[in-house]
Design a protein around this motif. Structure first.
Motif, PDB file in Angstrom:
ATOM      1  N   ARG A 137       0.556  -1.184   0.072  1.00  0.00           N
ATOM      2  CA  ARG A 137       0.254  -0.155   0.123  1.00  0.00           C
ATOM      3  C   ARG A 137       0.553   1.378  -0.345  1.00  0.00           C
ATOM      4  N   ARG A 138       1.861   1.356   0.559  1.00  0.00           N
ATOM      5  CA  ARG A 138       2.960   2.642   0.498  1.00  0.00           C
ATOM      6  C   ARG A 138       3.579   2.699  -0.965  1.00  0.00           C
ATOM      7  N   GLY A 139       4.001   1.509  -0.861  1.00  0.00           N
ATOM      8  CA  GLY A 139       5.334   1.810  -2.760  1.00  0.00           C
ATOM      9  C   GLY A 139       3.956   1.796  -3.540  1.00  0.00           C
ATOM     10  N   ALA A 140       3.022   1.556  -3.669  1.00  0.00           N
ATOM     11  CA  ALA A 140       2.115   2.150  -5.497  1.00  0.00           C
ATOM     12  C   ALA A 140       1.976   3.160  -5.045  1.00  0.00           C
ATOM     13  N   PRO A 141       1.258   3.927  -4.575  1.00  0.00           N
ATOM     14  CA  PRO A 141       0.665   5.395  -4.990  1.00  0.00           C
ATOM     15  C   PRO A 141       2.368   6.592  -5.221  1.00  0.00           C
ATOM     16  N   TYR A 160      13.014  -3.701  -2.972  1.00  0.00           N
ATOM     17  CA  TYR A 160      13.195  -4.945  -2.990  1.00  0.00           C
ATOM     18  C   TYR A 160      13.768  -5.486  -2.174  1.00  0.00           C
ATOM     19  N   SER A 161      14.679  -4.558  -1.409  1.00  0.00           N
ATOM     20  CA  SER A 161      15.501  -5.686   0.407  1.00  0.00           C
ATOM     21  C   SER A 161      14.490  -5.316   0.966  1.00  0.00           C
ATOM     22  N   LEU A 162      13.325  -4.373   0.694  1.00  0.00           N
ATOM     23  CA  LEU A 162      12.591  -4.456   1.654  1.00  0.00           C
ATOM     24  C   LEU A 162      11.296  -5.605   2.127  1.00  0.00           C
ATOM     25  N   GLU A 215      10.385  -9.014   4.555  1.00  0.00           N
ATOM     26  CA  GLU A 215       9.522  -9.838   4.403  1.00  0.00           C
ATOM     27  C   GLU A 215       9.054 -10.790   3.972  1.00  0.00           C
ATOM     28  N   LYS A 216       9.936 -10.791   2.623  1.00  0.00           N
ATOM     29  CA  LYS A 216       9.343 -12.418   2.404  1.00  0.00           C
ATOM     30  C   LYS A 216      10.462 -13.187   3.766  1.00  0.00           C
ATOM     31  N   GLU A 217      11.359 -12.756   3.641  1.00  0.00           N
ATOM     32  CA  GLU A 217      12.174 -14.121   5.163  1.00  0.00           C
ATOM     33  C   GLU A 217      11.177 -13.661   6.443  1.00  0.00           C
TER      34      GLU A 217
END
Ligand SMILES: Nc1ncnc2c1ncn2[C@@H]1O[C@H](COP(=O)(O)OP(=O)(O)OP(=O)(O)O)[C@@H](O)[C@H]1O
Length: 973
Positions: A109-113, A170-172, A176-178
């Motif tokens: 939600r943060r990255g999309a805008p 990506y690092s974020l 998150e994936k981890e």
């Protein structure tokens, strides 16, 4: 259905991502979906990109699905079964608006805008440059392909900035994936743990089912046996009740018989005492009778001897005795100077000689039985008269009369005067004195009659009353028996005392006819005769006598010329002389022992016939005057008296009453009859006593027999009770032995308990312990055994006091058992799970009869038992937990928290599974829309799927009957 299908697709999508190689990229098809959907579809692979293998995810079993169709480790079946069981509605899924839910990650939600694209599009662009590592190289390879197609050379600077931002993003995302990977790993581990728990629970459930079936069979056999025993007990109770009633009746009869026996004993004792007393009295009476008889004989002998001696004395003196009494000169004679012609000098010696001097100097000597001079008083005269009174009471007829010239003192001698009572009074007094003296030995009855012979007529002086000279009824003399004469109609006044007799005599004497003569102012003109009738009874021998005493005051003999009597007086004098002459004739006849005694010549001699005969005693007072002028009358009287004295009346005879003798004989016969009757009564009483004694003995014997019979019946009842108990125990033991021989029926719970109990590991002691344990189970399980023992311990009195208690106690228990066995165990779950432990099905006990399982199985069984305990506790209704039960509430809170955590994790896991499933469906069908719907609806899966899947599970749990609490908590959550 729509949401459920979407959710399943979402899980499948996640599953597919897990299955495929994560080194590839997922491309977005812009023509088939909206930008938002594409971005979401492209972002999904990035999100679920992980290194977890498919086998791990397939091991996950959604919570509550314990039927083995999921979570069994076959991921292919899971991924394919879910869409087939719950197909996706493509039409419906396309209609679902693409909306950003709360589950959208924040970084999206943060990255999309910032980038002017949909959040999922960020994940579709390749990463420009990545950090070191294999992943960075891979990302760089991906990013080079897409940059060369879209960017121009004049936008190098902007790209650099964008790449920088993307790298950061990506690092974020990697972080998150981890994090997601770690979460997924945790969930997988938890899933594995839950899966294992479910397996264990299933195994335990199976074992429980088997245990329940075995217990049901066991309880069924026990119920059948107990039912039989209850019937047997009822029969025995009825028999015992009957016996108790019989025993009570016998007791009552025994008490009655005992009382009768005691009464009979008392009666026998009294009768024996009475018999003894009667015997003593009889003996005493016999001895007294003998003694009395002896005394009576002695008394009779002595009395007879006395009478004989007395009669001999009287006989010696003569039956006709003559006393001569001379009156003193009266005042007139003394004034005239009359001389005394009677000489009493010789009479003083007691010889009874009397000398009368005549006018011519002659003397005439008279000898009498007694001669009383004028100086001798009445008492002296009576001393010689008293023995005649005794003869009267002895039963002899006595006649005492006074004969003499007028005015010589005949009346004075017989009646006397006040202060000088004559012979009449003193004789009566003597009679009553002797009667009183003989009181107790003799009984006398005295009657008195007073009559006079006036002018040869017999008058009853007691009829005339007090009026002297009154005309009275003329009486006649009748002979009533041989030698006995009686005057019919003569008044006989019964007197009991001297006063009464004297009063009667005085009454008659006052009525006597008297007149004045020259010789006597109050001359008696009639013969006054007092008759005293004496009836005597000898109380000793019953002899009765009937005698009479004549007390006669004769009228004065006088010479008519001398008295110059005329008229009535002359007539009276002639009759008086006639009667006296007749008396003289009788006496002369008696003296000469003539054949004919002229008693009937006058009334006087006729009345004195029985007293002048030879069977009587006669006493004559010859009264003389001392005056010389009366010497002729005196000599005449003395001559007459001398003639009377020479008369021999013969031996006096006792006047025995023959009628009384016969009456005595009759009384003796009656006494003998009474004695016989008394003897018969005593004999009858003795026979009655003997009969009662025999009856009493028979009743005692009957009572003893009945008591022995009751004891035998009680002993038999006890033996049969023991046999019944042994029969039940043996049957239970056989059932357990049969169960022991079937090892597949062993309960893991029992196995765990056996492991806990070291003593149960000793097989040698198992059988005996099982017997005891079985008994204990049988007695502690609140089943019919308690009722059975309770009933067996019921006494007859308790059963009688509460006749319905046994039936009420028996009936419901049996019914409860049947309900729990047939319906609850086989066809339906218990209505109240909480009451399961109190049901008839015995719960596994620590010292169960099951043999120990092998060690590996024992561990599983122990774990299953622990889980089962937790589940069992959960099976109890949670909402109604008692607030005071702190321990139970705490354990339930712990369980609730565990379940809550588990469900939360399931909520998180299920979207991933749905996405995996959806991805698999998309791969097979080639439609991204399905995957998108599945991923979009994955959020709703826990709610809808829980509603339907939970309902199915709840039904299954209901059928299993133990997981209701958990299902309910799922709904609540
Ligand atoms: N022994 C006596 N002692 C004293 N007085 C006597 C005695 N005898 C007779 N008398 C007196 O003589 C009187 C005449 O006596 P009594 O009447 O008894 O004679 P009597 O024979 O009965 O006469 P009569 O035949 O006429 O009846 C009386 O007054 C009486 O008191």
């Amino acid at each position: 259905m729509e949401e459920e299908g979407s959710g399943a697709a979402g899980w499948v999508g996640l599953g597919l991502v897990s299955d495929v190689d994560l080194d590839g990229f997922v491309h977005h098809r812009a023509g088939d979906a909206s930008p938002g959907e594409v971005a979401a579809a492209e972002a999904a692979p990035v999100l679920v990109r992980k290194t977890v293998k498919m086998s791990e995810t397939c091991d996950f079993i959604p919570y509550g699905d314990g039927d083995g169709d999921v979570g069994d480790g076959n991921s292919e079946e899971d991924s394919t079964a879910t869409p087939s069981d719950e197909p996706l509605d493509s039409a419906g899924s396309s209609d679902v608006p693409c909306e950003e839910t709360n589950d959208t990650p924040d970084y999206i939600r943060r990255g999309a805008p910032r980038h002017g694209i949909a959040p999922l599009e960020l994940f579709s662009h390749p990463a420009p440059e990545v950090g070191p590592g294999a992943d960075g190289a891979q990302e760089a390879t991906i990013g080079s392909g897409s940059v060369h197609e879209t960017l121009h050379a004049d936008e190098e600077k902007g790209k650099c900035n964008c790449c920088g931002q993307l790298k950061q993003e990506y690092s974020l995302l990697l972080r998150e994936k981890e994090e997601c990977r770690r979460v997924l790993e945790d969930l997988m581990r938890e899933n594995e743990l839950k899966n294992r728990e479910c397996h264990e629970a299933q195994a335990s459930l199976h074992e429980l089912k088997m245990e329940l079936m075995r217990k049901s069979m066991h309880v069924g056999s026990l119920a059948f046996a107990v039912e039989g025993q209850v019937k047997e007990k009822t029969r025995w109770c009825q028999l015992l009740k009957d016996l108790s009633e019989k025993f009570k009746a016998l007791k009552t009869e025994h008490q009655i018989l005992l009382q009768e026996s005691l009464e009979c004993k008392r009666f026998v004792s009294d009768a024996t005492h009475m018999t003894t007393t009667i015997q003593q009295h009889v003996n005493q009476y016999a001895s007294l009778e003998c003694e009395f008889k002896d005394l009576k004989e002695k008394f009779a002998g002595k009395t007879k001897e006395r009478k004989d001696l007395y009669n001999k004395l009287i006989d010696l003196k003569g039956n006709i005795r003559v006393f001569c009494r001379c009156r003193p000169l009266n005042g007139d004679e003394i004034e005239e100077g009359a001389s005394v012609a009677v000489d009493f000098e010789s009479a003083k010696d007691g010889d009874g000689e009397l000398v009368v001097r005549g006018h011519v100097s002659s003397k005439k000597v008279f000898r009498f039985d007694s001669v009383f001079s004028p100086e001798e008083d009445q008492e002296k005269v009576f001393e010689k008269t008293a023995p005649f009174a005794t003869s009267v009471l002895d039963g002899y007829n006595v006649c005492i009369f006074a004969y003499g010239q007028t005015g010589t003192g005949k009346t004075f001698t017989m009646e006397g005067v006040e202060g000088a009572r004559g012979v009449n009074y003193r004789t009566l007094e003597e009679l009553f004195r002797i009667i009183k003296e003989r009181q107790g030995l003799f009984q006398y009855e005295i009657t008195v009659s007073v009559l006079e012979v006036y002018n040869e007529q017999i008058h009853d002086l007691l009829l005339t009353g007090t009026q002297p000279g009154a005309t009275t009824k003329r009486l006649e003399v009748r002979q009533v028996a041989e030698g006995a004469h009686h005057v019919p109609g003569l008044v006989e006044a019964r007197v009991t005392s001297m006063n009464e007799a004297w009063e009667v005599l005085q009454t008659g004497s006052k009525a006597r006819v008297v007149g004045s003569t020259n010789a006597n102012e109050h001359s008696s003109r009639s013969h006054c005769m007092h008759c005293v009738m004496v009836r005597g009874e000898n109380l000793m021998n019953g002899e009765e006598t009937k005698s009479k005493l004549w007390l006669i005051d004769l009228a004065g003999s006088e010479r008519v010329a001398k008295t110059d009597a005329q008229g009535e007086r002359l007539k009276e004098a002639q009759n008086i002389n006639k009667s006296l002459s007749a008396l003289g004739d009788v006496i002369s006849a008696l003296a000469t022992k003539s054949q004919h005694i002229p008693f009937r010549n006058s009334k006087l001699t006729h009345l004195l016939q029985d007293s002048l005969s030879g069977e009587s005693k006669t006493l004559m007072f010859v009264q003389i005057s001392p005056n010389e002028n009366d010497v002729g009358e005196t000599l005449c009287s003395l001559n007459f008296a001398s003639r009377v004295r020479g008369v021999e009346l013969g031996q006096a005879r006792k006047q025995v009453d023959v009628g009384e003798l016969s009456r005595y004989k009759l009384m003796a016969g009656r006494a003998k009859q009474d004695s016989k009757n008394k003897d018969a009564q005593i004999k009858t009483m003795e026979e009655t006593i003997q009969t009662l004694e025999a009856k009493n003995k028979a009743k005692d014997l009957l009572t003893m027999n009945l008591q022995e019979k009751v004891k035998e019946l009680e002993a038999q009842l006890l033996v049969e009770r023991k046999i019944a108990r042994q029969h039940v125990d043996n049957k239970i033991a056989q059932d357990h032995l049969q169960q022991q021989s079937s090892p597949y029926l062993r309960s893991p719970m029992a196995e765990r308990n056996l492991n806990l109990n070291s003593t149960s590991e000793k097989p040698a002691l198992l059988h005996h312990k099982d017997m005891g344990i079985t008994k204990q189970m049988f007695s502690d399980s609140n089943t019919d055994t308690y009722s059975f023992h309770h009933l067996m311990s019921l006494s007859p009195e308790k059963e009688n006091s509460h006749p319905e208690a046994g039936g009420q106690l028996l009936q419901p228990t049996t019914q409860n058992r049947r309900v729990s066995l047939c319906q609850g165990a086989a066809h339906r779950p218990p209505a109240n799970p909480a009451s399961r432990r109190s049901s008839l099905i015995p719960l596994p006990r620590r010292n169960s009869l099951m043999l120990p399982l092998p060690p590996p199985m024992a561990k599983q069984a122990a774990a299953a038992a622990a889980a089962l305990d937790v589940i069992t506790e959960q099976c109890s209704p949670p909402p109604v937990v008692a607030p005071n039960d702190k321990a139970g509430g705490r354990s339930k809170r712990i369980i609730n928290s565990i379940l809550r955590r588990s469900l939360q994790k399931k909520v998180i896991i299920r979207p991933a599974l749905a996405a995996q499933s959806g991805r698999r469906a998309a791969a097979t069908q080639g439609g991204g829309g399905m995957m998108t719907d599945a991923g979009r609806r994955a959020r709703r899966v826990p709610v809808s799927g829980g509603a339907r899947g939970g309902g199915v599970q709840q039904n299954r749990d209901k059928e299993r009957g133990w997981n209701n609490g958990t299902s309910l908590r799922q709904h609540n959550l």
